[in-house]
Design a protein around this motif. Structure first.
Motif, PDB file in Angstrom:
ATOM      1  N   UNK A   1       0.843  -1.184   0.000  1.00  0.00           N
ATOM      2  CA  UNK A   1       0.000   0.000   0.000  1.00  0.00           C
ATOM      3  C   UNK A   1       0.884   1.241   0.000  1.00  0.00           C
ATOM      4  N   UNK A   2       0.569   2.177  -0.874  1.00  0.00           N
ATOM      5  CA  UNK A   2       1.321   3.420  -0.978  1.00  0.00           C
ATOM      6  C   UNK A   2       0.993   4.346   0.188  1.00  0.00           C
ATOM      7  N   UNK A   3       1.949   5.157   0.552  1.00  0.00           N
ATOM      8  CA  UNK A   3       1.724   6.153   1.599  1.00  0.00           C
ATOM      9  C   UNK A   3       0.807   7.269   1.106  1.00  0.00           C
ATOM     10  N   UNK A   4       0.670   7.397  -0.219  1.00  0.00           N
ATOM     11  CA  UNK A   4      -0.130   8.456  -0.827  1.00  0.00           C
ATOM     12  C   UNK A   4      -1.152   7.810  -1.751  1.00  0.00           C
ATOM     13  N   UNK A   5      -2.418   7.928  -1.399  1.00  0.00           N
ATOM     14  CA  UNK A   5      -3.480   7.281  -2.175  1.00  0.00           C
ATOM     15  C   UNK A   5      -4.571   8.286  -2.511  1.00  0.00           C
ATOM     16  N   UNK A   6      -4.890   8.401  -3.792  1.00  0.00           N
ATOM     17  CA  UNK A   6      -5.932   9.323  -4.252  1.00  0.00           C
ATOM     18  C   UNK A   6      -7.217   8.548  -4.476  1.00  0.00           C
ATOM     19  N   UNK A   7      -8.298   9.075  -3.924  1.00  0.00           N
ATOM     20  CA  UNK A   7      -9.623   8.511  -4.140  1.00  0.00           C
ATOM     21  C   UNK A   7     -10.518   9.617  -4.684  1.00  0.00           C
ATOM     22  N   UNK A   8     -11.170   9.329  -5.791  1.00  0.00           N
ATOM     23  CA  UNK A   8     -12.076  10.317  -6.372  1.00  0.00           C
ATOM     24  C   UNK A   8     -13.479  10.095  -5.825  1.00  0.00           C
TER      25      UNK A   8
END
Length: 116
Positions: A1-8
């Motif tokens: 899992x990335x430390x930076x996750x974008x959710x729209x």
């Protein structure tokens, strides 16, 4: 899992940051913020799970906020932020009673954050 996750979401995009947001991963943070900016007009930074932050990350957020203000976009912090993030804001001198001159009429991201 990335430390930076974008959710729209329906009317905005959320960037969730988990773990460290420090100089060690500043290039990854920069890329995530740049990708977020390209997704639309309204953005939320979710900092609830930040375990460490430093001034490099705070500067990246300020830069994104200034870009948003300049282009008529919206960037806000989610209501709850982690204690390590608040500590980083305080130690870097980012807790403010009033906004900076770059914010224009937009509210400053750091204004009154200590009152959580």
């Amino acid at each position: 899992m990335s430390a930076f996750e974008i959710q729209e979401e329906a009317d905005h995009a959320v960037l969730r940051i988990r773990g460290e947001a420090t100089i060690q991963n500043a290039s990854e943070a920069f890329e995530a913020l740049k990708t977020l900016y390209a997704t639309g007009e309204r953005f939320v930074l979710d900092l609830q799970e930040v375990s460490a932050a430093d001034v490099s990350f705070l500067q990246l957020i300020c830069s994104l906020h200034r870009s948003c203000v300049r282009t008529g976009r919206s960037l806000v912090l989610a209501p709850q932020v982690s204690e390590p993030f608040v500590t980083a804001m305080a130690s870097a001198g980012y807790l403010r009673l009033k906004g900076c001159k770059f914010a224009g009429s937009a509210p400053c991201l750091w204004q009154r954050r200590e009152e959580r």
